[in-house]
Every structure is written in C-alpha cells, then in structure tokens.
Write a protein that holds these residues in place. Structure first.
Motif, PDB file in Angstrom:
ATOM      1  N   GLU A 140       0.844  -1.195   0.000  1.00  0.00           N
ATOM      2  CA  GLU A 140       0.000   0.000   0.000  1.00  0.00           C
ATOM      3  C   GLU A 140       0.885   1.253   0.000  1.00  0.00           C
ATOM      4  OE1 GLU A 140      -3.053   1.149   0.006  1.00  0.00           O
ATOM      5  OE2 GLU A 140      -2.960   3.035   1.137  1.00  0.00           O
ATOM      6  N   GLY A 141       1.948   1.226   0.791  1.00  0.00           N
ATOM      7  CA  GLY A 141       2.820   2.396   0.914  1.00  0.00           C
ATOM      8  C   GLY A 141       3.474   2.793  -0.397  1.00  0.00           C
ATOM      9  N   SER A 143       2.235   2.095  -3.365  1.00  0.00           N
ATOM     10  CA  SER A 143       1.253   1.926  -4.443  1.00  0.00           C
ATOM     11  C   SER A 143       1.195   3.124  -5.385  1.00  0.00           C
ATOM     12  CB  SER A 143      -0.134   1.636  -3.869  1.00  0.00           C
ATOM     13  OG  SER A 143      -0.580   2.732  -3.090  1.00  0.00           O
ATOM     14  N   GLY A 144       1.796   4.234  -5.007  1.00  0.00           N
ATOM     15  CA  GLY A 144       1.825   5.384  -5.903  1.00  0.00           C
ATOM     16  C   GLY A 144       3.090   5.424  -6.737  1.00  0.00           C
TER      17      GLY A 144
ATOM     18  N   LYS B 101      -9.050   6.294   1.516  1.00  0.00           N
ATOM     19  CA  LYS B 101      -8.166   5.175   1.202  1.00  0.00           C
ATOM     20  C   LYS B 101      -8.080   4.935  -0.305  1.00  0.00           C
ATOM     21  CE  LYS B 101      -6.929   0.843   3.412  1.00  0.00           C
ATOM     22  NZ  LYS B 101      -5.560   1.289   3.627  1.00  0.00           N
ATOM     23  N   ALA B 104      -6.251   8.772  -4.792  1.00  0.00           N
ATOM     24  CA  ALA B 104      -4.846   8.836  -5.206  1.00  0.00           C
ATOM     25  C   ALA B 104      -4.019   7.754  -4.515  1.00  0.00           C
ATOM     26  CB  ALA B 104      -4.289  10.233  -4.968  1.00  0.00           C
ATOM     27  N   ASP B 105      -2.835   8.099  -4.042  1.00  0.00           N
ATOM     28  CA  ASP B 105      -1.946   7.130  -3.406  1.00  0.00           C
ATOM     29  C   ASP B 105      -1.325   7.783  -2.170  1.00  0.00           C
ATOM     30  OD1 ASP B 105       0.712   8.417  -4.035  1.00  0.00           O
ATOM     31  OD2 ASP B 105      -0.015   8.147  -6.066  1.00  0.00           O
ATOM     32  N   PRO B 106      -0.629   7.014  -1.329  1.00  0.00           N
ATOM     33  CA  PRO B 106      -0.163   7.594  -0.052  1.00  0.00           C
ATOM     34  C   PRO B 106       0.720   8.826  -0.209  1.00  0.00           C
ATOM     35  CG  PRO B 106       0.039   5.203   0.009  1.00  0.00           C
ATOM     36  CD  PRO B 106      -0.349   5.557  -1.398  1.00  0.00           C
ATOM     37  N   VAL B 107       1.576   8.857  -1.228  1.00  0.00           N
ATOM     38  CA  VAL B 107       2.475  10.009  -1.376  1.00  0.00           C
ATOM     39  C   VAL B 107       1.689  11.247  -1.802  1.00  0.00           C
ATOM     40  CG1 VAL B 107       4.495  10.903  -2.591  1.00  0.00           C
ATOM     41  CG2 VAL B 107       4.456   8.517  -1.853  1.00  0.00           C
ATOM     42  N   VAL B 108       0.758  11.068  -2.713  1.00  0.00           N
ATOM     43  CA  VAL B 108      -0.077  12.199  -3.135  1.00  0.00           C
ATOM     44  C   VAL B 108      -0.956  12.672  -1.972  1.00  0.00           C
ATOM     45  CG1 VAL B 108      -2.001  12.859  -4.650  1.00  0.00           C
ATOM     46  CG2 VAL B 108      -0.033  11.645  -5.590  1.00  0.00           C
ATOM     47  N   VAL B 191      -4.961   1.345  -8.935  1.00  0.00           N
ATOM     48  CA  VAL B 191      -4.771   2.119  -7.709  1.00  0.00           C
ATOM     49  C   VAL B 191      -4.466   3.575  -8.049  1.00  0.00           C
ATOM     50  CG1 VAL B 191      -3.211   2.484  -5.755  1.00  0.00           C
ATOM     51  CG2 VAL B 191      -4.008   0.183  -6.305  1.00  0.00           C
TER      52      VAL B 191
END
Lengths: 173, 290
Positions: A140-141, A143-144, B101, B104-108, B191
């Motif tokens: 998940e971490g 995933s971007g 959740k 986007a994604d965790p960094v965004v 994702v």
C-alpha cells in the motif's frame, strides 16, 4: 535529457530560493515556475532523484519535503523555499548506507534502477512511521510508484530486509 | 516535457486575510495553491495559466479538524492523509476513511488538501461525492466577510464552483448525525486512478425505519453529485433489501454518465446502481439503530 528552456522562452532566473538539502543550506536562483525535480537535478545538480512520467503517477521523483515523501514533479521549487528537503543522496550517513539501501542490494530490489530512488525514499518513510510493516502495508505504501522490472516482489522484500536490519542511531531528516 | 507556463509571481500568504488581499491585488489571473496536486498538473498541461500563485501552505488556521456544536469542521489546508488518519472523523463517519483510502496514493495524499480537492471540482472527485452524501457545506471568505454554501449548491458544473475572484474556501462542515452508518464504494481501473464510478452513503435507522439518508455519486454525471429522489424514496421506509434496491435503481436513473476511456455509459450506470446498493447495505448494517 536535461531540462532546457527553449530559447524563445529563455529568460533570466528571477527568484532566489533557499532550502536545506540533506542537511546543507542551498541558495539558488530559478524561475517561479521551476518544478522542484528540475531544481534539484539541474540547478543544484543532484541527479539521484529521477525524473519520470511528469504526471504525478510514477513516483521515481519522490523526495522528502519537511519529513514527508512528495512527488517532486508536482511541487514548485518556490514552494520548497525555506523547507527541509531530503533526497536519495541523503540516505547514506557518514559513509554508511541506510538499511533501505542495503536491503535493495541484498534482495536484488532493482533491475534497471529507474524507480529505485523514489522507492527507497518512500520505503525509508514507511519504516520511520511503522518499523514492522506487514507485506500489505508495504505494498500500500509504495502503491503510488511504478516499477516495470521487478513486479514489486523484490522491492517489498528489500523493504522487509531493512525493517529486520535497523541501523543503530538511525538518522532521520 | 511539461513545465508550467511562465509565472510572473509567487508569494506566500501569511494569513487568510493576507491571502485575500493578495488575490485582490493580482485579480482574476491569480490562483491559490495548497497541495498543488491538481493545480500544478493543470498548469503543466496549460489548462490553467495563472499569472501569480499565492501559496497558502503556511496558514495554520486552516489546518484543524474539530467539532463545533453539532458539526465537524475540516479546515481547507487539512491534507488527505490527515482525513484518512483522523479518529474523530472515523468515529462519526467511517466513510471518511473508506473514501480517503481510495483517493490517489499515499504520497499524493501527503500533499493534496481538502480545500484544494473541492475547489478543483473535478466531476470524478471522491470527496465531492462524500460531501454531497453527508449534505455538508463550505465556508467561503472574501474581504467583506464569510458565507456558507451547501455542498449541493457549491458546483456550477465541472471545475466550476461558487468560489469567485478574491475568495478563499476556508473550511468544510459536516453535520453530526448520532447513530449514522456510512460507507464508500469505488471502482477504479488501477490504484490511484479517478473513479469509473463511486458512491458514498450514510443511513440513520431508528426503530426499524430509515430516519435519514444521503447518497453521493462521483464520475457518473449526477448533478451536484446527488440524486435526492432516491433519498426521499428511502426515508421513512424499512431498510429492506427490496427498498434499498429500489433506491439504488432510482439513484442510477438520476445519473447521466458519458462514455470515455474509463468505460461505456451503460456500464457506469450499472455501477452507479450496484455501488449504491452495496454502500447502502453497509451503511444500514453499521447504523447503530439498525
């Protein structure tokens, strides 16, 4: 390929930006529109941060601003003025590789290496927030971020390796 | 390579009043920048060409999540990650965590802001579906004062909102509904992508009857991200599978999706119904009066 302003648009840099990069204060001139990824790579000269998709998708340009990973193609250098930036070059401390770097070496966490700086910067942040992440939390971490070589498997293993081998007196930016 | 068009100026606002003063100084060619994760991509594509950017990242007054009376107030500079992690929001509405959740994604999510998402007003914006479902409101400030606009009147259309020149969205407010259950459902291609279709709902069940409910839909061409007829149908009825199905069908009927690279219109309409049904079922299950 370098960041070059087409000559018909070229103009004098017109603002001064000061930020702390990997613990050192750096002052440079740039245009207000300069993206942080180009500032770091082409004006400061730190080429470890990669420049990829240009659309906030791939995550190879991830670096830290004030302790959090950011896609540096989606923030202006001006917005990082006065902030603390940590790039992949700042992972190594006093000649010692960060465990995340060791992990990528131990577990073959890269093939072409293009996504690696961003993966390592996000990996370090995942571990700083959660020293024992589950495989799902790691996936998940990151995933971007995109990797077209490893299928992510060895990247996950590399981050797990780093979790199992924390450095003593770990230095955090 | 995509680099924004030349910018004449970049300034850091020191307060909301200062941000408004700067907006007035630069006029219609100025834009506020918060996380920048919508605006900077728009600038790179030349879909936005502001002359000046006014950075509001230092405005701590816009960074809190708190309860005021019977409302939860989320500041415009609260980041997506803070919404995702907020125990307060989760306690009242699990939909916040479910929705964030899949944004986007965790960094965004580290950078993107609540106010920025609402002001970008993308027709696929998940937070807009959430805000419309919960019938929230936004507070807009200019040099003469503030006004509160219901979320269901906030959008004029895609990328167009009630926030005018010289104005800043300062906070988003959500009514607290004791015993409400809520849920968010989204189908995305991968994702971090925009939704093919997404639906958020809340339901308050009391004495075996739906006392109140809200349905918000993104990416499917629902005006103001909602279909009030479906809600009106369900209120006052028992939350049976049959009634939920009927409400979901009405919600889909009120949508007007377009065919694009994310799928054909009939598929999106199918999703609107199915996702509404799933979200309603889970909202009913988690409503404390159920």
């Amino acid at each position: 390929m370098r960041f070059v302003v087409p000559s018909n648009q070229a103009k004098e840099p017109d603002m001064q930006v000061t930020m702390t990069i990997n613990g050192e204060s750096v002052t440079k001139e740039c245009e207000p529109r300069t993206l942080l990824v180009h500032f770091i790579r082409d004006i400061v000269g730190l080429r470890g941060t990669h420049w990829g998709c240009d659309t906030s998708n791939c995550g190879t340009c991830v670096l830290w601003v004030d302790g959090e990973p950011v896609k540096s193609c989606t923030i202006l250098a001006a917005m990082a003025d006065g902030r603390e930036v940590r790039t992949v070059e700042g992972l190594e401390q006093n000649g010692q590789l960060d465990p995340i770097q060791e992990g990528f070496r131990e577990c073959h966490g890269l093939q072409c290496g293009f996504c690696t700086p961003g993966m390592m910067m996000t990996g370090r942040w995942i571990l700083d927030n959660n020293p024992n992440p589950s495989e799902e939390e790691i996936r998940e971490g990151i995933s971007g971020q995109l990797c077209r070589c490893t299928g992510y498997h060895n990247i996950v293993k590399s981050i797990q390796w780093a979790a199992e081998h924390p450095a003593e007196n770990e230095v955090k930016a | 390579m995509q680099t924004p068009a030349p910018l004449a100026d970049y300034v850091r606002a020191t307060s909301v009043a200062d941000a408004i003063a700067q907006l007035e100084k630069y006029g219609e060619d100025a834009r506020l920048v918060a996380g920048g994760h919508s605006l900077i991509p728009m600038m790179r594509l030349r879909l936005a060409r502001p002359e000046a950017l006014i950075d509001i990242n230092d405005l701590d007054e816009l960074k809190s999540i708190k309860v005021e009376g019977n409302e939860i107030v989320v500041g415009a500079m609260v980041r997506h990650r803070e919404v995702l992690d907020s125990p307060l929001l989760f306690e009242h509405y699990p939909i916040f965590r479910e929705c964030e959740k899949v944004i986007a994604d965790p960094v965004v999510r580290n950078r993107g802001s609540v106010g920025g998402s609402y002001c970008q007003a993308d027709p696929s914006e998940d937070l807009s579906a959430l805000g419309s479902a919960l019938r929230g409101s936004v507070v807009i400030q200019n040099s003469t004062g503030t006004r509160t606009v219901p979320m269901r009147e906030f959008h004029f259309g895609p990328y167009m909102t009630q926030v005018g020149d010289g104005e800043i969205l300062t906070e988003v407010r959500f009514p607290i509904r004791p015993g409400a259950g809520s849920a968010y459902e989204k189908v995305e291609r991968r994702v971090g992508d925009w939704a093919v279709a997404s639906v958020g709902t809340f339901v308050v069940v009391k004495n075996g009857v739906v006392e109140d409910c809200g349905i918000g839909l993104a990416a499917v061409g629902a005006e103001h991200f909602c279909v009030p007829a479906a809600e009106e149908f369900l209120i006052g009825k028992a939350p049976t599978e049959e009634n939920l199905e009927q409400a979901a069908a009405m919600a889909a009927e009120g949508c007007n999706p377009s065919s694009d690279q994310r799928g054909p219109a009939d598929y999106k309409k199918h999703l609107a119904k199915e996702l509404t049904l799933r979200a309603l079922r889970r909202s009913v299950q988690s409503s404390q009066g159920a």
